[in-house]
Structures are given as C-alpha cells and as structure tokens.
Design a protein around this motif. Structure first.
Motif, short mmCIF file in Angstrom:
data_model
loop_
_atom_site.label_atom_id
_atom_site.label_comp_id
_atom_site.label_asym_id
_atom_site.label_seq_id
_atom_site.Cartn_x
_atom_site.Cartn_y
_atom_site.Cartn_z
N GLU A 97 9.85 -1.44 -2.06
CA GLU A 97 10.92 -0.54 -2.35
C GLU A 97 11.40 0.36 -1.17
N ASP A 98 12.64 0.59 -1.01
CA ASP A 98 12.93 1.34 0.03
C ASP A 98 12.24 2.67 0.01
N GLY A 99 11.89 3.25 0.99
CA GLY A 99 11.24 4.56 0.87
C GLY A 99 9.67 4.37 0.67
N VAL A 100 9.04 3.39 0.34
CA VAL A 100 7.95 3.20 0.36
C VAL A 100 7.15 2.99 1.54
N ASP A 101 5.73 3.52 1.70
CA ASP A 101 5.22 3.49 2.97
C ASP A 101 4.55 1.96 2.69
N GLU A 102 5.40 0.97 3.54
CA GLU A 102 4.98 -0.49 3.40
C GLU A 102 3.55 -0.80 4.10
N VAL A 103 3.23 -0.07 5.11
CA VAL A 103 1.84 -0.47 5.81
C VAL A 103 0.69 0.06 4.87
#
Lengths: 336, 336
Positions: A97-103
């Motif tokens: 999701e946009d705004g999620v901390d992907e790392v």
DNA sequence: GATGTGTATCGAAACGATTCGACGAGCCTA
DNA sequence: TAGGCTCGTCGAATCGTTTCGATACACATC
C-alpha cells in the motif's frame, strides 16, 4: 498424510523418503521407485512449514510491488514469476500500500517466512543504508529511487536513467520546434523521486536549448489517467500557448490526451504529446502515443538474475541501468 | 532470536511469551508489559513456519488469479488485499499461468502451507465437483465460469450474469438502429466460457429483434488490444457493412477502436463501439468508450466476505450475482 | 579371520512455535 | 489446619520435516 505414513506404507525409513523427495544422498533405484509410487498414489505433498522450519531457510522469493495495478508493472510481474519458477522457487507477490513502510514489511516477511530473497519493485524509498543492511537476505531494487544517500555497494538495482530519458523526450519535442512544452508528473516535494528526476532531465533539455524554464508549465499529478486529465485541463485553461506535453507516465499521457482532444484541439495538430513507460494501451490510443519506453520485461529478467547471483554467493552488488527508447508514433509533429 | 531467547531474557517461561503474543490465556499485566518490551527491543517476529506447523492451520489466504496483468483485476486484487488484511490475515497472491491446472496448484498450496481459504479469480475452470470438494478448505470463485456441470451447493461464487449483460449491450445497439453488429471475444470452442456466454446474450438480443445471426460478424480474439485491433481489421476488410461492434472486454474494444479510427472511419460517426468491464482507460479513450461495467471492487469485497463466513463455520454456499451496468459515454450513436 | 571400504538404510535430534496438564502461592472456608 | 479454589506460570509433548551419526551388510584386502 505425512512423511511418516509414506515411510510406513513404502516399508522404508523416514529419512529415505526425505532423500527420495529431495534427490539428496543415495537411494537404490528400486526403493526410489517404490517410494515415488506411494507418494503419487496418495497425492502426498510435503508440508512446507515443517520443511522451511527445519531448513532454517525456505526457498521462497518475495516480490514487494508498490501499486500492483500499475499496468507498466503487469508484464514485469509476469516475467519475475516466470524466471523465479524456472529456478524452482515459489514466488510470493506482496502488494505494498502507498504509505506503508515497505522495507519494514519485507523485514517482517523475511523473519516470518525465512525468505530466500526479495525483489522490490516501483516507488521511492526513504530508507537508510542500515535498514537495508538489516534485511539480512539478498535483495534487488527494481525501478526504484532512494531518497537517502545510500552507498551503492549496499544494494543492487535495476533501473533506467530517468534524467537522461526525460532529457531525451524533451529534446525531441524541442527539435520539432516546440518552445512551450509542459511537464506532468508527481512531485512529492522531495529530491530524487521519479518525478523530480524526470523534471531534472526536462529542465536540462530546456536549458541546453536556451529555453527559459517556466514553473507554470509544470503540473503535479498522480500516475493515472484521471489525474492526467485534470492536470492537462488546468494547464490548457492557463492559456500559455502550450504546443507540447511531456507526461511522466503513459497513464498520465492518456488522460492528458483526452483533455486536449475534448477541448476541441487535435493531436498532434495543435498539441504534441509524449508519454513514458511504453504500455500497450498507449500504442492503441488514437492517435498512437509517442513514449519513452522502458524495457520492462528485460529489467524484470535481469532483476531475478542478479538476485539469484547474490543468493548463489556473489558478494558484489550490481547496478544495471537500462537504456530507455524513444518510440515515435503519431502523437507529435514538427511545428513552424 | 526465537521465543526461547525472549523467554530467557524476560525471565519467564516459553509458554508465557506465547500467551502474551497471542493474547490467549491469562498473563499478569506486569509480566505482559515486560515481555512486550523485550519483544520490541529485540525486534522479535515469531517464525510463521513454526507457528503454522504447530497450529496445523495457518491463517493465510491465497488469491489465485488468472492473468494478473488484466487491468480489470487490478482494483479487485487491491480490494481483496485490503479486506483480507482488515481481518488480520496475510494474503498470498498467486499468478496462474494460462494452461496451468489452477485447482491443482491451489491444492498443492493448501497442503503445503495449511491455507485458511482460497479465492479464485478470473478464467474458465474445467474441474469436477470432486476436485473442488477435495480442496478441503473454504473457497470462492470470483468472475469465473465452470465448464463441468458442478452442483451449486459445492462451491460459492461471485459473478455477473454474462448472458444478460451481453444481451443488454447488444439490445442497446439494436435500439440505436444498428443491424450489422459484430461481436469480438475469445471462443475456445467450449460451452460456458465467458466468451460463449456473452455470445449467447448477443444472439438472444438479435433473435428477439428479428435480426438473423451471421457467424461472419463474430471474430475470435484474445482479451488484449493487439488482438482486438487485428480482429476488427479482419472484420472491416470483409466489407459486411458493419455499423457497430460489441467487444467482450474494454481491452479488445480499445484495439478495435484503433482499427476503426486508423481505417479513416469515425467513432461513433461510422461505427459504434461498446466494450465490457469498465476499466479506467476506456473512459479516457477518445471518444470515451461505452461499456458494460462490472462492479469489480464490490465483487472483490463480497468474495472476501463470503470466504470468511465459510471460514467462520457457515456451511451454506452462496452465489452472489451482481448487476452489470451499461455505461453510455461517447462511442455509440443512433443511425437511420 | 580380522580389518577396511562402500552402499543402502535407519532413527534420533533438531527447527521454533503452541498447548495442555501440572504446580505453587495465596486466600477463603469449614 | 486441612482442603479447595483461583491466578499466574512452567515445562514437556507435539506439529512434519531435514540431516547427521550410526548401523548392517556385502565384498575385497591383508
């Protein structure tokens, strides 16, 4: 039905079944055949939870993709999957999701599932070298820009040169005689996002040809047709004498084209348009849209190659920069 | 770093840590706080392999989607993910190659990972009731047609009425005065595929209005612009006096529109076009394409709802049929 | 006949969680 | 003070694999 049952039915030990299934160690041909026939008969599938638990490391690859609905990623995802499966590994596609901390999300997955490796696709990452390092498994950043100044030796990447690509498109429009060229992209007011890098290339081209940069010609918009449409409308309403538009994605370009055409202007008669990415829909727009095409499938392919090199023990990180290609179709023309 | 370490550092037993993490059983507030602080400090994430192994059943949901690159699925996938995560479960998206036995693949996954439930999305399934039954976990078929005659009580589904939807579109074109309406879809020479069901609706509309069905007006093509383009070209070359086209997907419609426009004909002046699905790009085509729109996001939402009802113990399978909507934009007009 | 060398196989120990039966401490009650 | 109950906690057994050390046999070598 577990390995114990299979062993019992086959009249062999547990470890023998395991060796048959993993093609490891020595097993006599007759035993192997017997075990395999039982496995087949009972439709036995080893439990991957138990397997990965014991092996400490699963062979699962994760693909973290920001915006799974982006049509440019569609073929890339398919290719990643093909290549990963070709190497006998399961792939987990994870939409971010946009705004999620992907790392952080990847980190969670890695620990949870003992991942083998991760490919990050799309977006702009605001993570420090330390955070990347902590992942602890091989990973590749594909079509990603990093906000923080991360040492290149700390990660691998596959990308195109966004500055150069935008420069190419803008120069092309200038060479056709355009002087009032607008630029549509997403600018989250940060350096080194995709939008701001392409803006850099746009500016560079203007400057080299002695055209003054006019901020009024640059519109902020998300990477989707509806936003491209709205942004182009806003621009046209300013009456700045725009004769060309350069959009940072084909989706934006399609929306912008719609705005131009529905204003009663023609493409490329009144306004020339160049998009970015090279998605199939852009080709079938009418008129066919010129675009800066990224070799998505090859980029996906190379991403997987690099990842498996790293998994295989390669220690040197690689950064592959692909050449984008200016595809001239029917949406721009020479003026004056 | 595993549960044992956390237990040791916190000065409590293993099971206490487990109870804290799962909010199960009784734990004193002070102990809970102490454990949580240690968990946080060391960034501990429980290993899901071990967890799922012991629990026999993981809480993972799988989404098996045929053609992840289909733009119509894009928003649906996003919604499925949102809804599944909302319920605290991880989602595994699995792209299914064309020609792969998707139920078999799901079966494999289910056994391997102790899945909680499965959503199948898109395509035509050629599986028997027995095969579905063998899955052993709750599942929902979303926008899927089944070739074999499967008892409705054996599965749940979310769909639209393809026959009725195609009937609606064709009737609309007929009501505008069109008599030579062609139809573009994929026909794998089997009954009950999406293509053949929509063909049924197309035929029904013709019949009801006393128009004779002409097989020459029906073209076989895959669900992508390039195929729509080629199919429309073939049709136009036949010189059958076609004044309208009905495409079984917007992607086909976009390709077909391109073929019409690039032949020097106008839309809707010379040829009217109606697509299917309701993807964003169709709206931004010029002219905006009329289409039979499917409520994809709601369909995704309801699919997850049904799945979790089944997981929650509901035994009755449900079949939800959504109403499609004929969206009139600018690609068809009245003639004669 | 003692020893060595493969070859094919076995069983037990681990992997990291959950869960259930047990247990001790504290308190109430008869 | 013995017995019963509750609360908080513990440890052992378990899930289904992999893997390593052990074993058993056959055969060759000295």
């Amino acid at each position: 039905m577990n390995i114990k049952d299979i062993a019992k039915i086959s009249g062999v030990g547990i470890s023998t079944v395991s060796r048959v299934l993993n093609n490891s160690g020595v097993v006599s041909d007759t035993t192997r055949a017997r075990v395999l026939s039982v496995v087949k008969k009972y439709n036995y599938v080893p439990n991957s939870n138990a397997r990965n638990l014991k092996k400490i490391q699963s062979n699962t690859i994760a693909l973290m993709v920001k915006g799974i609905s982006n049509p440019f990623f569609a073929n890339m995802i398919k290719e990643v999957e093909r290549q990963v499966h070709l190497r006998g590994c399961p792939l987990m596609i994870q939409q971010v999701e946009d705004g999620v901390d992907e790392v952080g999300a990847a980190m969670q997955l890695i620990k949870e599932k003992n991942l083998y490796g991760v490919i990050f696709m799309g977006g702009t990452y605001d993570h420090s070298e330390e955070e990347f390092r902590q992942l602890g498994v091989p990973f590749v950043l594909t079509t990603i820009t990093t906000l923080k100044d991360v040492d290149p030796s700390a990660f691998s990447s596959v990308s195109i040169d966004d500055v150069q690509s935008a420069y190419k498109a803008t120069s092309y429009l200038i060479s056709l005689g355009h002087r009032h060229i607008c630029f549509l992209a997403r600018f989250p007011f940060r350096e080194n996002t995709i939008g701001s890098r392409r803006l850099l290339g746009y500016k560079k081209a203007l400057e080299e040809h002695g055209i003054e940069y006019d901020p009024a010609l640059v519109e902020d918009c998300e990477y989707a047709p509806s936003f491209g449409f709205a942004a182009a409308k806003r621009l046209l309403n300013k009456n700045l004498g725009v004769t060309a538009m350069f959009a940072a994605s084909d989706a934006i370009a399609i929306g912008a084209a719609k705005a131009v055409l529905s204003s009663g202007l023609s493409i490329p008669g009144d306004v020339s348009i160049v998009g970015f990415d090279g998605i199939e829909m852009a080709e079938y727009y009418h008129p066919s849209l010129d675009t800066v095409s990224q070799p998505g499938v090859e980029m996906a392919h190379v991403s997987v190659e690099i990842l498996f090199d790293l998994i295989g023990g390669e220690t040197a990180n690689r950064h592959v920069v692909f050449e984008s290609m200016l595809v001239k179709r029917g949406s721009s023309r020479k003026i004056n």
